[in-house]
Design a protein around this motif. Structure first.
Motif, PDB file in Angstrom:
ATOM      1  N   CYS A  64      71.538  67.653  70.944  1.00  0.00           N
ATOM      2  CA  CYS A  64      72.006  68.575  69.685  1.00  0.00           C
ATOM      3  C   CYS A  64      72.364  69.807  70.201  1.00  0.00           C
ATOM      4  O   CYS A  64      71.256  70.813  70.734  1.00  0.00           O
ATOM      5  CB  CYS A  64      71.193  68.626  68.576  1.00  0.00           C
ATOM      6  N   LEU A  65      73.574  70.597  69.716  1.00  0.00           N
ATOM      7  CA  LEU A  65      73.814  71.821  69.974  1.00  0.00           C
ATOM      8  C   LEU A  65      74.338  72.513  68.947  1.00  0.00           C
ATOM      9  O   LEU A  65      75.087  71.998  68.147  1.00  0.00           O
ATOM     10  CB  LEU A  65      74.818  71.899  71.092  1.00  0.00           C
ATOM     11  N   PRO A  66      73.981  73.759  68.744  1.00  0.00           N
ATOM     12  CA  PRO A  66      74.738  74.564  67.504  1.00  0.00           C
ATOM     13  C   PRO A  66      76.182  74.263  67.565  1.00  0.00           C
ATOM     14  O   PRO A  66      76.813  74.416  68.526  1.00  0.00           O
ATOM     15  CB  PRO A  66      74.238  75.891  67.929  1.00  0.00           C
ATOM     16  N   ALA A  67      76.781  74.823  66.521  1.00  0.00           N
ATOM     17  CA  ALA A  67      78.232  74.486  66.399  1.00  0.00           C
ATOM     18  C   ALA A  67      79.091  75.574  67.188  1.00  0.00           C
ATOM     19  O   ALA A  67      80.073  75.246  67.928  1.00  0.00           O
ATOM     20  CB  ALA A  67      78.683  74.806  65.053  1.00  0.00           C
ATOM     21  N   GLU A  68      78.499  76.870  67.431  1.00  0.00           N
ATOM     22  CA  GLU A  68      79.073  77.663  68.145  1.00  0.00           C
ATOM     23  C   GLU A  68      79.002  77.646  69.562  1.00  0.00           C
ATOM     24  O   GLU A  68      79.936  78.333  70.372  1.00  0.00           O
ATOM     25  CB  GLU A  68      78.462  79.213  67.876  1.00  0.00           C
ATOM     26  N   CYS A  69      78.350  76.586  70.199  1.00  0.00           N
ATOM     27  CA  CYS A  69      78.279  76.325  71.523  1.00  0.00           C
ATOM     28  C   CYS A  69      79.424  75.329  72.008  1.00  0.00           C
ATOM     29  O   CYS A  69      80.095  74.703  71.320  1.00  0.00           O
ATOM     30  CB  CYS A  69      77.079  75.496  72.089  1.00  0.00           C
ATOM     31  N   ARG A  70      80.239  75.817  73.129  1.00  0.00           N
ATOM     32  CA  ARG A  70      81.088  75.289  73.690  1.00  0.00           C
ATOM     33  C   ARG A  70      80.847  74.913  75.266  1.00  0.00           C
ATOM     34  O   ARG A  70      80.564  75.496  75.833  1.00  0.00           O
ATOM     35  CB  ARG A  70      82.391  76.350  73.859  1.00  0.00           C
ATOM     36  N   PRO A  71      80.988  73.553  75.235  1.00  0.00           N
ATOM     37  CA  PRO A  71      80.485  72.837  76.658  1.00  0.00           C
ATOM     38  C   PRO A  71      81.420  73.217  77.455  1.00  0.00           C
ATOM     39  O   PRO A  71      82.622  73.627  77.302  1.00  0.00           O
ATOM     40  CB  PRO A  71      80.599  71.348  76.223  1.00  0.00           C
ATOM     41  N   ASP A  72      80.928  73.529  78.626  1.00  0.00           N
ATOM     42  CA  ASP A  72      81.591  73.795  79.950  1.00  0.00           C
ATOM     43  C   ASP A  72      82.937  72.963  80.330  1.00  0.00           C
ATOM     44  O   ASP A  72      82.489  71.709  80.547  1.00  0.00           O
ATOM     45  CB  ASP A  72      80.643  74.021  81.030  1.00  0.00           C
ATOM     46  N   GLU A  73      83.969  73.505  80.249  1.00  0.00           N
ATOM     47  CA  GLU A  73      85.232  72.467  80.584  1.00  0.00           C
ATOM     48  C   GLU A  73      85.013  72.198  82.163  1.00  0.00           C
ATOM     49  O   GLU A  73      85.691  71.105  82.517  1.00  0.00           O
ATOM     50  CB  GLU A  73      86.326  73.347  80.287  1.00  0.00           C
ATOM     51  N   ALA A  74      84.405  72.785  83.022  1.00  0.00           N
ATOM     52  CA  ALA A  74      84.374  72.478  84.481  1.00  0.00           C
ATOM     53  C   ALA A  74      83.487  70.993  84.758  1.00  0.00           C
ATOM     54  O   ALA A  74      83.612  70.549  85.599  1.00  0.00           O
ATOM     55  CB  ALA A  74      83.828  73.727  85.362  1.00  0.00           C
ATOM     56  N   ALA A  75      82.593  71.098  83.645  1.00  0.00           N
ATOM     57  CA  ALA A  75      81.512  69.810  83.792  1.00  0.00           C
ATOM     58  C   ALA A  75      81.366  69.290  82.433  1.00  0.00           C
ATOM     59  O   ALA A  75      80.411  69.520  81.720  1.00  0.00           O
ATOM     60  CB  ALA A  75      80.188  70.139  84.335  1.00  0.00           C
ATOM     61  N   PRO A  76      82.570  68.857  81.785  1.00  0.00           N
ATOM     62  CA  PRO A  76      82.541  68.250  80.512  1.00  0.00           C
ATOM     63  C   PRO A  76      81.307  66.906  79.958  1.00  0.00           C
ATOM     64  O   PRO A  76      81.182  66.481  81.113  1.00  0.00           O
ATOM     65  CB  PRO A  76      83.846  67.915  80.362  1.00  0.00           C
ATOM     66  N   PHE A  77      81.068  67.357  78.982  1.00  0.00           N
ATOM     67  CA  PHE A  77      80.221  66.039  78.345  1.00  0.00           C
ATOM     68  C   PHE A  77      81.124  64.601  78.335  1.00  0.00           C
ATOM     69  O   PHE A  77      82.320  64.842  78.241  1.00  0.00           O
ATOM     70  CB  PHE A  77      79.626  66.183  77.264  1.00  0.00           C
ATOM     71  N   ASP A  78      80.724  63.662  78.697  1.00  0.00           N
ATOM     72  CA  ASP A  78      81.191  62.547  78.552  1.00  0.00           C
ATOM     73  C   ASP A  78      81.673  61.917  76.761  1.00  0.00           C
ATOM     74  O   ASP A  78      82.950  61.642  76.922  1.00  0.00           O
ATOM     75  CB  ASP A  78      80.382  61.082  78.922  1.00  0.00           C
TER      76      ASP A  78
END
Length: 610
Positions: free
Chosen positions: A535-549
């Protein structure tokens, strides 16, 4: 105002202050108890939901399959502990894969995480893992395969190692691993990885340095500690930092220690010469009398009491500054206020037991005084010389019956009952320069790593005792943990067990997005090739270089796919492989999808093998 009116006002103020102090104490106890009650409420809600489960599911118990998708079919759920609710969930999450659930506190993201982990029963629909309903699986088997870090961690009395292994079936009886434990080396590697990933390595390392050495320390470790002293001094001198350490010198007063510690020049063993009893011990009083220090130290104690009462006059008894910097506890505040009122000057002391009691209490204040910490300007060079003379008298006249009550500092051996840091430095860190402690400990860690003693420090830290009452109070200290550290302990427990799927449903919105994502990056590297739901806060942006599935967003009472990500339905294993490849095609290994880093976690941390 009449005398009676003034007395009434003063009495009312005294009663009001007592009531306010009682209210503050009760509020502090309530805050300390809240985590336990929240955990009870969460567990009770889960048990009640299980009681409402269909009889068919309760009567059967199936093992979890080795792998497959987690499917939520028309699921609705309500968490009575938080009041959050989700409805109409139709999701299919391939496992092993890495899934992110975005949403702030109260959005329902943590409810979804609890559903995926089987910690919360759906009020409608079903949650299945490779076709097996999670409600039909034994809780112990489910917890072993799907670990969940999401509630207030339960801390128990025992060592930090026992708390980290809490929940591991191999140590369910509260035992601790040792060298004879099967797979002890492999377990140590798991602990090392868990500490590195969660950031607990600094906590454990610090507790290890602060740990008191046991009296029966093995000879090899004791010899290594003594040999490291010279190497550490050489490293400090090479870095022009030798002045940051004030060594234990029998002929010099140590300004980083208290007056009592300078007279003892060692660590007390047992209670005979403990800080609380040192001033009243007959032998201590005899030494002070022989050196002519009874009156000067009584006068110094009176000056300390007067300054302390004046400084903290506007603070309540339960104020944290009072506990941190006062030389006497809050419960003795009234005694010293009364003593100062009837004894404004150090002359004309009362006779008999009452006067002896007053002098003993004031001498006790003097023995706890440190010039570098309290800075009342009461110790000059002449007084330092007299205290060093009292040190020599104390050691020379100590009777044989008390020789085991003090471990004197000796440069040729370890000092049992002293901390590991003091034994390594054979002195105290001088706090006159900003950042001195951090600089010295960084050099110390480098020397210990070179000499193969770093793991020894961590073992001491893991063996340190945990006080659940202090830990649950939220106060940071030797026996307490900060909220972040308690959260890290919960995650570390799950990592040590090496589950198939790790679900982290913790509220992380009390920290900044860069800090959160740095921790998630370490966690994803450690879970490469295995399932992870965070679970991540809404303002977090996953890294585009290693995206989540899969990236989901919790909004109000439902969950939607995050913008720019493939539709959740497209991740169903029935239609695609674990990395999104078409059915029947060769699947890309999950470790290549979830992490761009192929080096071991340990190689990117401060921990190294022996």
């Amino acid at each position: 105002m009449s005398a009676g009116g003034l007395s009434a006002v003063l009495g009312a103020l005294a009663i009001a202050s007592s009531a306010v102090a009682a209210f503050l104490r009760q509020s502090r106890r309530r805050r300390a108890a809240l985590p336990a009650f929240r955990e009870i409420a969460r567990a009770t809600a889960s048990l009640e939901a299980r009681a409402r489960a269909p009889r068919r599911l309760r009567s059967q118990s199936e093992p979890l399959p080795d792998g497959g998708p987690i499917v939520l079919a028309n699921v609705a759920a309500y968490d009575p502990a938080s009041g959050e609710r989700l409805i109409g969930l139709d999701l299919s999450l391939p496992m092993p894969s890495h899934v992110a659930i975005l949403g702030d506190r109260g959005s329902g993201g943590r409810v979804l995480a609890a559903l995926i982990a089987g910690q919360l029963e759906p009020t409608a629909g079903a949650v299945t893992y490779a076709g097996t309903d999670l409600r039909s699986v034994e809780p112990a088997e489910r917890a072993r395969r799907i670990a969940y870090a999401g509630g207030e961690p339960v801390l128990m009395s025992g060592t930090l190692l026992q708390n980290l292994l809490y929940g591991d079936p191999a140590f369910a009886d509260g035992s601790s691993p040792d060298a004879s434990t099967p797979n002890a080396r492999e377990l140590e590697e798991r602990l090392v990885e868990a500490l590195s990933v969660t950031g607990l390595d600094r906590l454990v390392y610090g507790r290890g340095l602060a740990s008191v050495l046991p009296r029966r320390l093995d000879a090899a470790t004791a010899a290594a500690i003594v040999e490291t002293r010279d190497a550490l001094r050489a490293a400090l001198a090479a870095d022009h930092a030798a002045h940051l350490i004030e060594p234990f010198d029998p002929a010099r007063y140590n300004r980083q220690a208290t007056v009592g510690e300078n007279i003892l020049f060692g660590a007390p063993v047992g209670s005979a010469f403990s800080e609380a009893r040192l001033a009243g011990h007959p032998f201590t009083r005899a030494v002070l009398e022989a050196e002519g220090l009874t009156r000067p130290m009584t006068e110094m104690g009176l000056a300390i009491a007067r300054a302390t009462v004046e400084i903290f006059s506007d603070l309540p008894d339960d104020h944290p500054l009072f506990d941190a910097f006062s030389l006497f506890p809050a419960r003795e505040r009234g005694f010293f206020e009364d003593l100062i009122a009837r004894q404004p000057e150090a002359s004309g002391w009362r006779r008999g037991p009452a006067g002896q009691r007053d002098r003993a209490r004031l001498i006790g204040l003097c023995l706890r005084y440190s010039e570098t910490r309290h800075r009342f300007g009461l110790i000059d060079e002449a007084m330092e010389a007299r205290l060093v003379a009292a040190r020599r008298t104390f050691a020379a006249l100590l009777p044989a019956s008390l020789t085991g009550s003090v471990e004197f500092y000796d440069p040729g051996k370890v000092t049992a009952a002293a901390s590991l840091e003091e034994n390594l430095l054979f002195g105290r860190v001088a706090g006159a320069e900003a950042g001195a402690g951090a600089r010295v400990r960084a050099l110390m860690q480098a020397v210990l790593r070179e000499r193969g003693l770093e793991r020894t420090v961590y073992r001491f830290g893991l063996a340190s005792q945990v006080d659940p009452r202090a830990a649950e109070s939220g106060l940071a200290g030797r026996d307490g943990f900060t909220p972040f550290e308690r959260t890290a302990i919960d995650v570390a427990r799950c990592l040590v067990r090496r589950p198939d799927i790790l679900v982290v449903g913790l509220a992380l919105d009390d920290r900044g997005a860069p800090e959160v994502m740095a921790g998630i990056e370490r966690l994803r590297a450690a879970r490469a090739g295995r399932g992870l739901v965070v679970c991540l806060p809404a303002e977090c942006r996953p890294d585009e270089a290693a995206p989540f599935d899969v990236v989901l967003r919790a909004e109000r009472t439902t969950v939607v796919r995050a913008g720019g990500m493939p539709d959740v339905a497209e991740t169903a294993v029935a239609e695609s492989g674990p990395s999104g490849a078409p059915a029947g095609a060769e699947a890309v290994p999950s470790s290549e999808v979830v992490s761009s880093s192929t080096e071991p976690v340990r190689d990117r941390t401060r921990l190294t093998p022996d």
